[in-house]
Scaffold this active site. Structure first.
Site, PDB file in Angstrom:
ATOM      1  CD  GLU A 123      -2.679   1.349   2.512  1.00 31.59           C
ATOM      2  OE1 GLU A 123      -3.094   0.296   3.048  1.00 31.59           O
ATOM      3  OE2 GLU A 123      -2.939   2.481   2.950  1.00 31.59           O
ATOM      4  CB  CYS A 177      -9.773   1.996   6.769  1.00 36.02           C
ATOM      5  SG  CYS A 177      -9.443   0.351   7.409  1.00 36.02           S
ATOM      6  CB  SER A 237      -6.864 -10.051   4.883  1.00 32.10           C
ATOM      7  OG  SER A 237      -5.852  -9.989   5.885  1.00 32.10           O
TER       8      SER A 237
HETATM    9  O1  0CG Z   1      -3.371  -4.917   6.540  1.00 30.30           O
HETATM   10  P1  0CG Z   1      -2.793  -4.955   5.187  1.00 30.30           P
HETATM   11  O2  0CG Z   1      -2.742  -3.613   4.524  1.00 30.30           O
HETATM   12  O3  0CG Z   1      -1.432  -5.616   5.153  1.00 30.30           O
HETATM   13  O4  0CG Z   1      -3.737  -5.783   4.224  1.00 30.30           O
HETATM   14  P2  0CG Z   1      -4.621  -7.079   4.389  1.00 30.30           P
HETATM   15  O5  0CG Z   1      -4.708  -7.699   3.043  1.00 30.30           O
HETATM   16  O6  0CG Z   1      -4.159  -7.955   5.494  1.00 30.30           O
HETATM   17  O7  0CG Z   1      -6.050  -6.535   4.853  1.00 30.30           O
HETATM   18  C1  0CG Z   1      -6.921  -5.740   4.214  1.00 30.30           C
HETATM   19  C2  0CG Z   1      -6.549  -5.199   2.929  1.00 30.30           C
HETATM   20  C3  0CG Z   1      -6.248  -4.748   1.885  1.00 30.30           C
HETATM   21 FE1  SF4 Z   2     -10.096  -1.016   2.901  1.00 25.76          FE
HETATM   22 FE2  SF4 Z   2     -10.207  -3.129   4.490  1.00 25.76          FE
HETATM   23 FE3  SF4 Z   2      -7.844  -2.079   3.854  1.00 25.76          FE
HETATM   24 FE4  SF4 Z   2      -9.538  -0.828   5.480  1.00 25.76          FE
HETATM   25  S1  SF4 Z   2      -8.504  -2.782   5.871  1.00 25.76           S
HETATM   26  S2  SF4 Z   2      -8.409   0.110   3.783  1.00 25.76           S
HETATM   27  S3  SF4 Z   2     -11.535  -1.296   4.574  1.00 25.76           S
HETATM   28  S4  SF4 Z   2      -9.272  -3.076   2.469  1.00 25.76           S
END
Ligand code: 0CG
Ligand code: SF4
Length: 314
Positions: free
Chosen positions: A126, A194, A266
């Protein structure tokens, strides 16, 4: 043993949407579809989609010309978007709308003449995506201590944005340090973190008051899951990050009567069930769910995927 489940826990709206995008792409286009990076940071989710015909790659040069390519929920740099276009790929963007919001906000600050500081963790996809979505130099700050090392005039026009899955408390500390050091700096406070991250952190802080051991279901590369485990530890509770029940160790529970379980954004609920089953193998368990905030957030799918399947088959 008493088991208390955190509320809320597990899948957020961005993860539900990202998985749905891969599922629908497979239904609409047939296998294979290519996904750049893990769609979300969870091996069980990835393996499940792989079995349905998704192929996971780290870079677009592994995707054949003209194929369907899906960007993960964490977002991508503009160079990746341009590369996809140059290769004639049929792109579906599963970037979470709350990550895109940060990209837009960052570009607006830069357009207003401010130098941008990004609060986040180096190397996280990200963070790489956000840096690559903003023209010009973005300065990454990972800790309060790093604020002192920023080589900028103290009255420079600055702005900050943050990664979406940070610790609310650590981020507050970094923002306060920025505000103390620089005289002309603006930003969203901790609101770029978020809703799902904030709610899961608040719930786990509450839960930590009532349990002796905390299990966080999630992957080691999942930022938001790691932050949940840290909150448990900081609250004085023995806290472990586990992918599933196979990683649960009997020795963690000697003399323990109350265990809390939460799950990263996730982590599928089946893996929470799987962890409870692993605890059941150690002895009888009584499972309850804490009182907690109900989430009703939903995100729209990309319009390309909104047609009903039957209509497309005609
Ligand atoms: O928490 P991060 O940003 O590492 O991502 P994850 O895939 O675990 O969870 C939500 C998203 C995108
Ligand atoms: Fe979006 Fe989920 Fe990542 Fe939060 S944790 S920014 S809602 S994908």
């Amino acid at each position: 043993m008493r088991v208390i489940l955190a509320q809320p826990r597990g899948f957020c709206a961005g993860v539900v949407r990202a998985i749905e995008i891969v599922d629908r792409a497979l239904q609409q286009h047939g296998a294979p579809v290519y996904v750049r990076h893990e769609i979300v940071h969870n091996r069980h989710v990835v393996d499940n989609l792989r079995q349905k015909g998704a192929r996971f790659v780290e870079e677009l040069d592994e995707v054949p010309q003209g194929a369907v390519a899906i960007f993960s929920a964490h977002g991508v740099a503009q160079t990746v978007e341009r590369d996809a276009e140059a290769r004639g790929l049929d792109v579906l963007d599963a970037t979470c709308p709350l990550v895109t919001k940060v990209h837009v906000q960052g570009r607006q600050y830069v357009a207003a003449g401010r130098t941008l500081v990004l609060i986040g963790h180096a190397g996280h996809p990200e963070v790489e995506g956000t840096i690559g979505q903003i023209p010009g130099k973005v300065l990454l700050v990972q800790s309060e201590a790093e604020v002192a090392t920023l080589d900028l005039p103290l009255d420079a026009p600055l702005a900050y944005v943050t990664q979406t899955t940070l610790s609310v408390d650590d981020t507050r500390g970094i923002i306060d340090a920025l505000l103390r050091r620089f005289s002309d700096i603006v930003g969203p406070d901790t609101r770029d973190i978020c809703y799902a991250t904030q709610n899961r952190q608040a719930a786990v802080r509450e839960l930590s008051k009532d349990v002796e051991v905390l299990l966080v279901v999630g992957a080691t590369n999942s930022s938001n899951s790691n932050r949940l485990r840290e909150i448990g530890s900081e609250s004085g509770v023995a806290s472990y990050l586990v992918a599933d029940g196979s990683e649960v160790k009997a020795e963690w529970f000697a003399g323990v009567r109350t265990v809390g379980i939460t799950a990263g954004a996730s982590a599928p609920e089946e893996m929470v069930e799987n962890v409870i089953d692993a605890l059941r193998a150690l002895g009888p368990v009584d499972v309850t769910t804490m009182a907690g905030r109900e989430e009703k957030v939903e995100f729209k799918l990309p319009s390309k995927l909104m047609q009903p399947l039957a209509a497309r088959e005609v």
